[in-house]
Design a protein around this motif. Structure first.
Motif, short mmCIF file in Angstrom:
data_model
loop_
_atom_site.label_atom_id
_atom_site.label_comp_id
_atom_site.label_asym_id
_atom_site.label_seq_id
_atom_site.Cartn_x
_atom_site.Cartn_y
_atom_site.Cartn_z
N ALA A 158 -15.50 14.84 36.46
CA ALA A 158 -15.58 13.71 36.74
C ALA A 158 -15.33 12.71 37.08
CB ALA A 158 -16.92 12.95 36.18
N SER A 159 -13.66 12.04 36.69
CA SER A 159 -13.02 11.31 36.30
C SER A 159 -12.38 11.51 37.71
CB SER A 159 -12.19 11.42 35.16
OG SER A 159 -13.55 11.16 34.16
N GLY A 195 -10.76 9.56 41.23
CA GLY A 195 -9.27 10.01 41.02
C GLY A 195 -8.76 9.03 40.32
N ALA A 196 -9.13 9.43 39.12
CA ALA A 196 -7.73 8.64 37.90
C ALA A 196 -6.92 10.17 38.28
CB ALA A 196 -8.56 8.70 36.71
N GLU A 211 -4.25 11.92 36.13
CA GLU A 211 -3.95 13.16 34.50
C GLU A 211 -3.71 12.41 33.47
OE1 GLU A 211 -5.47 16.34 34.81
OE2 GLU A 211 -5.57 15.36 36.24
N PHE A 212 -3.23 11.45 33.52
CA PHE A 212 -2.73 11.34 32.10
C PHE A 212 -3.69 10.03 32.54
CE2 PHE A 212 -0.26 7.70 29.79
CZ PHE A 212 -0.15 8.21 28.63
N THR A 213 -4.23 8.59 33.29
CA THR A 213 -5.71 8.26 32.57
C THR A 213 -6.49 8.77 32.03
OG1 THR A 213 -4.39 6.77 35.02
CG2 THR A 213 -7.11 6.51 34.11
N ILE A 214 -6.82 9.74 32.64
CA ILE A 214 -8.37 11.17 32.10
C ILE A 214 -8.16 11.25 30.27
CG2 ILE A 214 -8.64 13.12 32.23
CD1 ILE A 214 -8.76 13.40 35.41
#
Length: 288
Positions: free
Chosen positions: A183-184, A188-189, A191-194
């Protein structure tokens, strides 16, 4: 609300059936707790004794004369607070670096699919069977070439990645639903934001476990600082305790005073993070 929670947790004891079996288990656990506390009690007792009482064959838990001045005398014997500062710097930055690397690598092994993942993970785990003493000499020459001897970076970096911590991180992160990550990604997140906004908030118990273990290992480490450090101003707590023993005579009340002071930071870290400790350990072994 806080008082109601405390009262409700206290009322939980009403639901415990105090039969013979429960009472027996409770007594055994109390005895085990006292047994585990005995070394600390004896340490404090020796720290408060006179030099004559400390080496006496008579077993006395409570000294005849309590010597609180042993602590101030111990601190004046060696620059102990400087050693504490060095250990705190090493342990703090080692915890930050080790926890970050283990959690990030654990996330990759748990949620990413790439060729040779299982083989690579097996190789990483197999390093647990290699004694640390075997790789000390090669690591020493590497640090010598890099100019990292007698430095904080030389104490921190070589053991920044722990296979044990990586294993715990992988096992814990596998329990996080893949749907959250997908979902993340759809939103558009990166990989590091996830990892930062989805994974990290869900692995707080794991982070607590890694913080406790890493801090304890680095704080109690003697062999590696002994290899890397030759400058006395860079000595850690354990090296300070080693030189406090003396060459021909051990002043036990002074040594036990310093030893008792040296365990206080570990107790503080454990008390602060113990809330999530058991939860982090149990969840790390839920999935294969």
């Amino acid at each position: 609300m806080t008082s109601k929670k405390k009262w409700s947790s206290f009322n939980k004891f009403k639901y415990i059936k105090w039969d013979i079996k429960t009472t027996f288990i409770f007594v055994i656990l109390c005895f085990a707790a006292i047994l585990f506390l005995l070394p600390f009690i004896w340490m404090l007792s020796t720290a408060l004794k006179t030099p004559a009482e400390a080496v006496s064959r008579d077993i006395k838990v409570i000294p005849d004369q309590i010597m609180w001045g042993n602590f101030s005398e111990a601190l004046s014997t060696i620059p102990f607070m400087g050693y504490v500062a060095n250990s705190l710097i090493v342990a703090f930055f080692a915890v930050l670096l080790t926890v970050f690397i283990n959690c990030l690598a654990g996330y990759a092994f748990a949620k990413y699919k790439f060729k040779g993942k299982n083989i690579l993970f097996f190789i990483v785990l197999s390093t647990l069977m290699i004694p640390v003493h075997i790789i000390m000499v090669p690591n020493f020459f590497i640090l010598k070439e890099l100019g990292w001897l007698n430095s904080y970076i030389g104490l921190i970096v070589p053991r920044a990645g722990e296979a044990f911590g990586l294993f715990l991180a992988r096992q814990y992160i596998k329990s996080i639903p893949d749907e959250l990550i997908e979902a993340s990604r759809i939103d558009g997140a990166s990989e590091f934001t996830i990892f930062r906004k989805v994974i990290v908030p869900n692995i707080i118990p794991l982070i607590s476990v890694l913080v406790i273990f890493t801090f304890m290992w680095r704080w109690n480490d003697l062999i590696w600082p002994l290899v890397v450090i030759s400058d006395k101003s860079m000595y850690t707590v354990q090296l300070g305790l080693a030189i406090a023993q003396g060459e021909h005579y051990i002043d036990w009340n002074i040594l036990m005073s310093l030893t008792f002071l040296s365990i206080i930071p570990i107790l503080i870290v454990f008390i602060f993070f113990q809330r999530y400790f058991v939860q982090g350990i149990t969840h790390s072994g839920m999935k294969d």
